[in-house]
Design a protein around this motif. Structure first.
Motif, PDB file in Angstrom:
ATOM      1  N   GLY A 111       0.832  -1.203   0.000  1.00 29.80           N
ATOM      2  CA  GLY A 111       0.000   0.000   0.000  1.00 29.80           C
ATOM      3  C   GLY A 111       0.859   1.243   0.000  1.00 29.80           C
ATOM      4  O   GLY A 111       0.595   2.211  -0.730  1.00 29.80           O
ATOM      5  N   PHE A 112       1.911   1.219   0.803  1.00 24.16           N
ATOM      6  CA  PHE A 112       2.867   2.327   0.863  1.00 24.16           C
ATOM      7  C   PHE A 112       3.439   2.597  -0.526  1.00 24.16           C
ATOM      8  O   PHE A 112       3.448   3.729  -1.006  1.00 24.16           O
ATOM      9  CB  PHE A 112       3.999   1.951   1.831  1.00 24.16           C
ATOM     10  N   ILE A 113       3.897   1.516  -1.183  1.00 27.82           N
ATOM     11  CA  ILE A 113       4.551   1.674  -2.487  1.00 27.82           C
ATOM     12  C   ILE A 113       3.582   2.205  -3.543  1.00 27.82           C
ATOM     13  O   ILE A 113       3.907   3.131  -4.290  1.00 27.82           O
ATOM     14  CB  ILE A 113       5.172   0.337  -2.936  1.00 27.82           C
ATOM     15  N   PHE A 114       2.362   1.636  -3.594  1.00 24.32           N
ATOM     16  CA  PHE A 114       1.396   2.102  -4.605  1.00 24.32           C
ATOM     17  C   PHE A 114       1.048   3.568  -4.392  1.00 24.32           C
ATOM     18  O   PHE A 114       0.988   4.358  -5.335  1.00 24.32           O
ATOM     19  CB  PHE A 114       0.122   1.250  -4.559  1.00 24.32           C
ATOM     20  N   ALA A 115       0.804   3.945  -3.120  1.00 26.73           N
ATOM     21  CA  ALA A 115       0.398   5.325  -2.846  1.00 26.73           C
ATOM     22  C   ALA A 115       1.544   6.297  -3.102  1.00 26.73           C
ATOM     23  O   ALA A 115       1.345   7.381  -3.652  1.00 26.73           O
ATOM     24  CB  ALA A 115      -0.081   5.445  -1.403  1.00 26.73           C
ATOM     25  N   TYR A 116       2.741   5.900  -2.705  1.00 26.62           N
ATOM     26  CA  TYR A 116       3.934   6.726  -2.959  1.00 26.62           C
ATOM     27  C   TYR A 116       4.084   6.952  -4.458  1.00 26.62           C
ATOM     28  O   TYR A 116       4.249   8.081  -4.919  1.00 26.62           O
ATOM     29  CB  TYR A 116       5.157   6.007  -2.387  1.00 26.62           C
ATOM     30  N   SER A 117       3.996   5.837  -5.229  1.00 25.44           N
ATOM     31  CA  SER A 117       4.138   5.948  -6.689  1.00 25.44           C
ATOM     32  C   SER A 117       3.061   6.856  -7.264  1.00 25.44           C
ATOM     33  O   SER A 117       3.333   7.687  -8.134  1.00 25.44           O
ATOM     34  CB  SER A 117       4.037   4.571  -7.340  1.00 25.44           C
ATOM     35  N   GLY A 118       1.827   6.684  -6.778  1.00 24.11           N
ATOM     36  CA  GLY A 118       0.734   7.523  -7.259  1.00 24.11           C
ATOM     37  C   GLY A 118       1.011   8.998  -7.009  1.00 24.11           C
ATOM     38  O   GLY A 118       0.843   9.829  -7.892  1.00 24.11           O
ATOM     39  N   SER A 119       1.477   9.334  -5.790  1.00 23.67           N
ATOM     40  CA  SER A 119       1.733  10.740  -5.468  1.00 23.67           C
ATOM     41  C   SER A 119       2.787  11.325  -6.392  1.00 23.67           C
ATOM     42  O   SER A 119       2.606  12.421  -6.930  1.00 23.67           O
ATOM     43  CB  SER A 119       2.243  10.919  -4.037  1.00 23.67           C
ATOM     44  N   ILE A 120       3.911  10.620  -6.559  1.00 27.06           N
ATOM     45  CA  ILE A 120       4.982  11.235  -7.354  1.00 27.06           C
ATOM     46  C   ILE A 120       4.601  11.282  -8.830  1.00 27.06           C
ATOM     47  O   ILE A 120       4.963  12.223  -9.528  1.00 27.06           O
ATOM     48  CB  ILE A 120       6.353  10.543  -7.138  1.00 27.06           C
ATOM     49  N   LEU A 121       3.827  10.296  -9.297  1.00 29.27           N
ATOM     50  CA  LEU A 121       3.418  10.334 -10.711  1.00 29.27           C
ATOM     51  C   LEU A 121       2.425  11.462 -10.960  1.00 29.27           C
ATOM     52  O   LEU A 121       2.492  12.150 -11.975  1.00 29.27           O
ATOM     53  CB  LEU A 121       2.806   9.000 -11.131  1.00 29.27           C
ATOM     54  N   GLN A 122       1.480  11.656 -10.023  1.00 25.32           N
ATOM     55  CA  GLN A 122       0.500  12.737 -10.201  1.00 25.32           C
ATOM     56  C   GLN A 122       1.197  14.088 -10.309  1.00 25.32           C
ATOM     57  O   GLN A 122       0.853  14.913 -11.149  1.00 25.32           O
ATOM     58  CB  GLN A 122      -0.496  12.740  -9.048  1.00 25.32           C
ATOM     59  N   SER A 123       2.196  14.306  -9.464  1.00 23.39           N
ATOM     60  CA  SER A 123       2.886  15.595  -9.512  1.00 23.39           C
ATOM     61  C   SER A 123       3.769  15.719 -10.738  1.00 23.39           C
ATOM     62  O   SER A 123       3.802  16.762 -11.379  1.00 23.39           O
ATOM     63  CB  SER A 123       3.748  15.783  -8.259  1.00 23.39           C
ATOM     64  N   SER A 124       4.496  14.663 -11.077  1.00 24.53           N
ATOM     65  CA  SER A 124       5.456  14.818 -12.169  1.00 24.53           C
ATOM     66  C   SER A 124       4.753  14.872 -13.521  1.00 24.53           C
ATOM     67  O   SER A 124       5.237  15.513 -14.439  1.00 24.53           O
ATOM     68  CB  SER A 124       6.500  13.714 -12.149  1.00 24.53           C
ATOM     69  N   LEU A 125       3.605  14.212 -13.639  1.00 25.03           N
ATOM     70  CA  LEU A 125       2.862  14.294 -14.895  1.00 25.03           C
ATOM     71  C   LEU A 125       1.807  15.395 -14.848  1.00 25.03           C
ATOM     72  O   LEU A 125       1.074  15.596 -15.805  1.00 25.03           O
ATOM     73  CB  LEU A 125       2.189  12.962 -15.216  1.00 25.03           C
ATOM     74  N   ARG A 126       1.737  16.110 -13.732  1.00 24.09           N
ATOM     75  CA  ARG A 126       0.746  17.183 -13.540  1.00 24.09           C
ATOM     76  C   ARG A 126      -0.650  16.675 -13.857  1.00 24.09           C
ATOM     77  O   ARG A 126      -1.429  17.346 -14.521  1.00 24.09           O
ATOM     78  CB  ARG A 126       1.089  18.377 -14.434  1.00 24.09           C
ATOM     79  N   ASN A 127      -0.932  15.478 -13.405  1.00 20.70           N
ATOM     80  CA  ASN A 127      -2.229  14.885 -13.723  1.00 20.70           C
ATOM     81  C   ASN A 127      -2.828  14.203 -12.505  1.00 20.70           C
ATOM     82  O   ASN A 127      -2.269  13.246 -11.987  1.00 20.70           O
ATOM     83  CB  ASN A 127      -2.038  13.864 -14.834  1.00 20.70           C
ATOM     84  N   PRO A 128      -3.978  14.714 -12.030  1.00 14.70           N
ATOM     85  CA  PRO A 128      -4.571  14.146 -10.817  1.00 14.70           C
ATOM     86  C   PRO A 128      -5.105  12.726 -11.005  1.00 14.70           C
ATOM     87  O   PRO A 128      -5.521  12.106 -10.040  1.00 14.70           O
ATOM     88  CB  PRO A 128      -5.707  15.124 -10.491  1.00 14.70           C
ATOM     89  N   LEU A 129      -5.114  12.237 -12.248  1.00 17.76           N
ATOM     90  CA  LEU A 129      -5.621  10.885 -12.490  1.00 17.76           C
ATOM     91  C   LEU A 129      -4.507   9.851 -12.572  1.00 17.76           C
ATOM     92  O   LEU A 129      -4.759   8.674 -12.770  1.00 17.76           O
ATOM     93  CB  LEU A 129      -6.406  10.856 -13.802  1.00 17.76           C
ATOM     94  N   ALA A 130      -3.263  10.295 -12.463  1.00 23.35           N
ATOM     95  CA  ALA A 130      -2.148   9.363 -12.652  1.00 23.35           C
ATOM     96  C   ALA A 130      -2.043   8.383 -11.492  1.00 23.35           C
ATOM     97  O   ALA A 130      -2.294   8.729 -10.344  1.00 23.35           O
ATOM     98  CB  ALA A 130      -0.845  10.133 -12.795  1.00 23.35           C
TER      99      ALA A 130
END
Lengths: 260, 326
Positions: free
Chosen positions: B59-78
């Motif tokens: 859960g930690f890994i998925f959520a961490y990945s989601g947070s950094i992807l959302q910011s780096s792709l500037r996309n709240p759906l990432a």
């Protein structure tokens, strides 16, 4: 000699390649800006104004040389450039991820501040800049909620918070109401002795009453360069924009207006 | 006490206090997992301890990945699946099970990483070919993701026809913690610690990247470089998490938004720790719910079902509320 006393651009050429055509955005552009100048780049849409600012900021690949205080910018470490130069252009921030104005202004301190979290000095500096530009009351609003004119003011605060020596502003006056525009002009003039400023604009009157020197670009080529009063004449303006111009004098204000 | 409350009224202090609080909790959790790891390392390994650890770490890994992807792709759906990572990882695991006569579970994280990264780089390649914008990334990610997930499901039927008694292979399609074995925890724990270290390097560049690529570049963070590091970190870690528990939906998508709402900020220095902890907590609790309540009637349900059933409406609720904070 202090950092940011002059910038020299020599024979700069920038090409953008799309699938099968090469667009020449800048072709053999040269200029020199001293700290005592407030430098404006004018030109119609697509003439290469933004590209020129990006080139000086080191954000696009280019041929030719950009010298900062006589040193080749390509040889300067990126961290040094990040501390010295602020480049500011329009942004569009996704609503659900947007930072507040204050948080955004604080990001500007990243190159100069070592710590992971903001120091009180960073916060102090950010507040001070926001206060001078009159955006302190917007500080807890998100960037995505601002009107276009408010966003421009916030962007200027974001450019100034890191205390740059060189300020590159892409259309800082766009979308602003008239009072804000006059205030912006005053702000830029007040900064004149502290920061070397180069800005672009589409508002000839704003340029005429703010800048000291003007470069006019047309299709990526510099067509006129000099003091405001020499360059912004009815003749030159009519030639650049393809519209007849009349230059009026109202009190101390120079008013070039297009003839409709 | 009153003095302390007065300090909290000061916005600046409250802001700083929030991030310190979040960071401290992150390290506390890391220390806790580490110590429990050593604790179970000494004796025989406990299934239930493994299962809780596996749930929290994934859960930690998925959520961490989601947070950094959302910011780096500037996309709240990432989220990790949007870039094709999940589909690619699952695809390669199934290929491995089909092709290799005696598959060893120990190689699945490696195999999954290869598949996940392959899909990720295909996504990046296509996105860069059409300009490399944030929208290009999302569009090419959706395509690659559907492609690999589709093939993975097809392969699943091939595996099934050869070896009908492979229930865990099926569970991977939806994500389940049933197969909580020691080696999985051994893989995920050091990975989580590496992500915590990475957080200190990328939180600030990601904040700049939210504002814009050029803005970040003029602050000295090369936008494409930051985006690549983020994508590789998210790709590798989520692939390995997929090899451990399969494809779990919505954790990576919803946790960062919950963190943003709770903290009332999008600053990644605050969001990443809390989102990761939320992910850890939500997945453990979903698993608990899956094995406690539903097992009375229908037997054990995969945790992935619970996260989807509750995650999806929660996400819709967040979107409808439109982030009306401040």
């Amino acid at each position: 000699m202090e950092v940011g006393s002059f910038i020299e651009v020599r024979g700069v050429r920038v090409e953008y390649r799309s699938r099968d055509e090469v667009v020449i955005a800048l072709n053999n552009v040269s200029l020199r800006v001293d700290k005592s100048d407030l430098f404006c780049v004018l030109g119609p849409n697509g003439s290469g104004k933004t590209t020129l600012l990006k080139t000086i900021a080191g954000l696009v690949k280019h041929d030719g040389v950009v010298l900062i205080d006589g040193v080749d910018a390509l040889r300067m470490p990126r961290k040094t450039i990040a501390k010295v130069i602020s480049y500011s252009s329009d942004v569009s921030v996704p609503e659900m991820l947007s930072l507040t104005v204050e948080e955004a202004v604080l990001t500007s301190r990243y190159p100069v501040s070592k710590s992971f979290l903001e120091s009180s000095e960073d916060l102090h500096k950010a507040r001070e800049v926001m206060k001078t530009l009159g955006v302190l009351n917007l500080r807890n609003r998100r960037l995505s909620e601002l009107s276009a004119g408010e966003l421009k003011k916030a962007l200027l605060a974001m450019a100034l918070a890191k205390d740059p020596k060189v300020l590159l502003l892409d259309e800082p006056d766009a979308h602003m109401d008239i009072k804000s525009r006059v205030e912006l002009s005053k702000t830029l003039k007040a900064l004149k002795d502290k920061v070397l400023t180069i800005f672009t604009t589409h508002d000839v009157a704003f340029a005429a009453n703010t800048a000291t020197k003007v470069l006019v670009l047309s299709n990526g080529v510099g067509v006129a360069l000099g003091n405001v009063k020499e360059v912004l004449t009815e003749n030159v303006l009519s030639k650049i924009y393809g519209v007849r111009f009349k230059v009026l004098n109202a009190e101390e204000t120079l008013a070039p207006i297009p003839i409709y | 006490m009153r003095k302390y409350m007065k300090l909290l009224e000061d916005r600046e202090f409250a802001r700083v206090a929030k991030v310190r609080f979040a960071s401290i909790i992150t390290f506390f959790l890391a220390a806790l997992t580490l110590s429990s790891y050593f604790f179970i390392n000494q004796g025989h390994s406990h299934y239930r301890v493994n299962r809780v650890l596996l749930g929290s770490l994934s859960g930690f890994i998925f959520a961490y990945s989601g947070s950094i992807l959302q910011s780096s792709l500037r996309n709240p759906l990432a989220d990790p699946y949007l870039l094709g990572i999940g589909g690619g990882a699952l695809f390669s695991i199934y290929v491995y099970y089909l092709v290799v006569p005696a598959p060893s579970f120990l190689y699945t994280p490696l195999v999954a990483s290869i598949g996940g990264l392959l899909a990720l780089f295909l996504t990046i390649l296509i996105a860069e070919a059409v300009g490399g914008s944030d929208v290009a990334y999302v569009l090419s990610g959706i395509g690659i993701s559907s492609f690999f997930s589709g093939i993975a499901i097809t392969l699943y039927y091939f595996i099934l026809s050869r070896a009908p008694h492979t229930p865990y292979i099926y569970a991977m399609l939806i994500g389940s913690l049933v197969d909580a074995t020691r080696w999985k925890v051994d893989f995920l724990l050091p990975l989580t610690l590496a992500l915590i270290l990475l957080y200190f390097l990328i939180a600030k560049p990601l904040n700049a990247l939210i504002i814009g690529d050029e803005y970040a570049s003029q602050l000295g963070f090369k936008a494409k470089y930051v985006r690549l590091i983020t994508a590789v970190a998210a790709g590798l870690s989520s692939s390995i998490a997929v090899s451990a528990i399969g494809m779990i939906g919505f954790i990576g998508l919803v946790s960062p938004h919950i963190a943003r709402l709770l903290l009332r900020t999008s600053d990644n220095r605050f969001v990443i720790p809390l989102a990761s902890l939320t992910g850890a907590l939500v997945l453990s609790l979903s698993d608990m719910a899956a094995k406690t309540f539903l097992s009375w009637s229908v037997g054990e349900v995969p945790a992935g079902v619970i996260t989807s059933v509750f995650g999806a409406p929660l996400y819709v609720m967040l979107v409808l509320r439109g982030y009306k904070w401040r």
